[in-house]
Motif scaffolding. Structure first.
Motif, PDB file in Angstrom:
ATOM      1  N   SER A  74      35.888  44.747  44.513  1.00  0.00           N
ATOM      2  CA  SER A  74      36.072  43.076  44.641  1.00  0.00           C
ATOM      3  C   SER A  74      35.579  42.120  45.239  1.00  0.00           C
ATOM      4  O   SER A  74      34.715  43.155  46.346  1.00  0.00           O
ATOM      5  N   THR A  75      35.246  41.063  45.039  1.00  0.00           N
ATOM      6  CA  THR A  75      34.883  39.971  45.698  1.00  0.00           C
ATOM      7  C   THR A  75      35.498  39.024  45.890  1.00  0.00           C
ATOM      8  O   THR A  75      36.300  38.079  44.327  1.00  0.00           O
ATOM      9  N   VAL A  76      35.652  38.340  47.130  1.00  0.00           N
ATOM     10  CA  VAL A  76      36.360  36.998  46.990  1.00  0.00           C
ATOM     11  C   VAL A  76      35.164  36.747  47.011  1.00  0.00           C
ATOM     12  O   VAL A  76      34.352  35.845  46.945  1.00  0.00           O
ATOM     13  N   THR A  87      43.706  32.596  46.989  1.00  0.00           N
ATOM     14  CA  THR A  87      42.746  33.242  47.143  1.00  0.00           C
ATOM     15  C   THR A  87      42.278  33.843  45.362  1.00  0.00           C
ATOM     16  O   THR A  87      42.782  34.681  44.700  1.00  0.00           O
ATOM     17  N   GLN A 142      43.121  45.294  47.614  1.00  0.00           N
ATOM     18  CA  GLN A 142      42.309  44.484  46.605  1.00  0.00           C
ATOM     19  C   GLN A 142      41.374  46.229  46.184  1.00  0.00           C
ATOM     20  O   GLN A 142      40.903  47.210  46.704  1.00  0.00           O
ATOM     21  N   VAL A 167      39.875  36.464  43.562  1.00  0.00           N
ATOM     22  CA  VAL A 167      38.934  38.029  44.031  1.00  0.00           C
ATOM     23  C   VAL A 167      38.399  38.036  42.237  1.00  0.00           C
ATOM     24  O   VAL A 167      38.976  38.579  41.174  1.00  0.00           O
TER      25      VAL A 167
END
Length: 360
Positions: free
Chosen positions: A20-22, A30, A16, A32
Motif C-alpha cells: 500500500s501507498t499513502v 488518509t 496497511q 491509501v
C-alpha cells in the motif's frame, strides 16, 4: 466526547497492506492505494469529523466508482478529488453503503457535480423517515430524552455513559440539521455488477447493521468495502440491527481468503481475523444478555450492569445507548419471543406466534 475513543494511528499503520501507498493525507482522512486501481479512504476521527466513516474509490479503464457519501460535503469532495487524480475516465457513480448520517450527508456534493448516487432501495425512505423530521424540530427537543437519562444517572459510570450518549446524538442532530439531505438516485434491490473496465464492483444487499446495507466487492483485487457491517476495533452500532442476520454476514466475511483486504466502515483496514474479533464482541454480548434474561434481571438493570471486558478495553464506543444497550435490548427481545413461542399464552398455539427477525 465518546467513550473509549482511542487514537488509531498505530493500528492504521500496522494493518496497511504491504504494497500500500499513502497517496493523500488531509488530516481528517488518509487515502491509501491498497491494490491496483483501488483506493481506501480511512477516516481519522481524532483529527476531524468531515469524513467520520471510511470509504474509497475504485478505478477502471472506462470509469471510476466512489464508495461512501461521508458525514460532510468535504468528505465527499475528497473522494471526488481522489477519483479525478487517479482515473482517466469519468466518475460513473457514488455508492452509499447504508443510510446512516456518516455515510450519506455528503451526498449533496455528488449531486452538485451531477454524479449519480447508488444506494439500497430502502435508503431514501429511511433517510426521509429518520432525518427529514430532525431538520424541522428544535435541536434541544430532539436530545431531550438523552438529557433526561443523564439527569437520572446514579453513578459516575452511568453519568459518563449518558454524557457520551448525549454527545453522540447531538452530533447526529447537528450534522443532519446542517446538511442538505440528498437521496440515492439509483436504488439497488438485488446483486448488481458494475463494469469499470478491467475491474468490476459487485454490490450485494446484505441487510443486517441496518435494513439498507450494501457490500461492495472488487473480486479482481480481493478487496471488500464492508460499510458498517464491519467495525474494526469498535463496539458496533446496533440500534438498527438485525443481529441474527449480521452474524451471518460476519461468518461469511470470516471465510474470505486470508489475503482479502477488508475496508471496514470504521477503524483501520482489516483482514478476516479482525472479523473474528467482532464476532467475539457479539458473542460476549449475547452470552451476557442470555445470562441476565434467564436470571430474571430487568432489561434496564442488565443494560446498566454490563462491563466491558479487558480484551475489549481498547475498543471505541460511539454511544453506550446505540451500541451496547441496543444490542442487549435486541437479545432480550429474541429470548422473549423464543420463550413465548415455546410457551404461548392460554388459547394460543406455538404456530400462531410469528418471529420477525427484523425486530431482533
Amino acid at each position: 466526547a465518546f467513550l473509549n475513543a482511542p487514537r488509531l494511528d498505530a493500528a492504521f499503520r500496522a494493518t496497511q497492506p504491504a504494497a500500500s501507498t499513502v497517496v493523500l493525507d488531509t488530516g481528517f482522512a488518509t487515502v491509501v492505494r491498497i491494490a491496483d486501481g483501488v483506493y481506501a479512504t480511512v477516516a481519522r476521527l481524532e483529527r476531524g469529523r468531515q469524513a467520520m466513516s471510511n470509504g474509497g474509490v475504485i478505478v477502471g479503464k472506462s470509469g471510476a466508482l466512489i464508495v461512501e457519501g461521508h458525514a460532510d460535503a468535504l468528505g465527499a469532495a475528497l473522494e471526488i478529488e481522489v477519483a479525478r487524480r487517479h482515473a482517466r475516465a469519468p466518475i460513473l457513480a457514488a455508492v452509499n453503503s447504508h443510510y446512516h448520517f456518516d455515510h450519506t450527508l455528503g451526498n449533496s456534493t455528488y449531486a452538485a457535480e451531477k454524479i449519480p448516487i447508488i444506494g439500497h432501495e430502502l435508503t431514501r425512505a429511511k433517510m426521509q423517515q429518520i432525518y427529514a423530521p430532525m431538520q424541522k424540530r428544535p435541536a434541544e427537543a430532539l436530545v431531550q430524552d438523552f438529557a433526561q437519562t443523564l439527569g437520572e444517572a446514579r453513578t459516575e459510570d452511568e453519568r459518563s455513559r449518558a454524557t457520551s450518549d448525549v454527545a453522540a446524538y447531538r452530533l447526529i442532530v447537528d450534522s443532519v440539521r446542517a446538511a442538505t439531505l440528498t437521496y440515492p438516485t439509483e436504488p439497488v434491490s438485488a446483486r448488481r455488477t458494475i463494469d469499470l473496465g478491467g475491474i468490476t464492483a459487485v454490490l450485494e444487499p446484505r441487510s443486517a447493521h441496518t435494513p439498507t446495507d450494501l457490500l461492495i466487492t472488487v473480486p479482481e483485487r480481493g478487496v471488500v468495502f464492508t460499510g458498517d457491517l464491519l467495525f474494526n476495533g469498535h463496539y458496533p452500532v446496533t440500534i438498527d440491527a438485525d443481529l441474527t442476520a449480521w452474524r451471518d454476514v460476519l461468518v461469511d466475511l470470516a471465510r474470505t481468503p486470508a489475503d482479502t483486504i477488508l475496508v471496514p466502515g470504521h477503524g483501520p483496514l482489516a483482514r478476516r481475523e479482525d472479523v473474528g474479533r467482532q464476532l467475539d464482541v457479539f458473542d460476549h454480548l449475547a452470552a451476557y444478555a442470555e445470562r441476565m434474561f434467564r436470571a430474571g434481571v430487568p432489561l434496564p438493570d442488565a443494560q446498566r450492569r454490563y462491563e466491558v471486558p479487558d480484551r475489549f478495553r481498547s475498543h471505541g464506543i460511539f454511544s453506550w445507548a446505540f451500541s451496547i444497550s441496543a444490542a442487549i435490548r435486541k437479545y432480550y427481545a429474541a429470548h422473549a419471543l423464543a420463550r413465548n413461542a415455546a410457551e404461548p399464552p392460554p388459547g394460543q398455539s406455538p404456530g400462531q406466534i410469528q418471529v420477525n427477525r427484523g425486530l431482533i
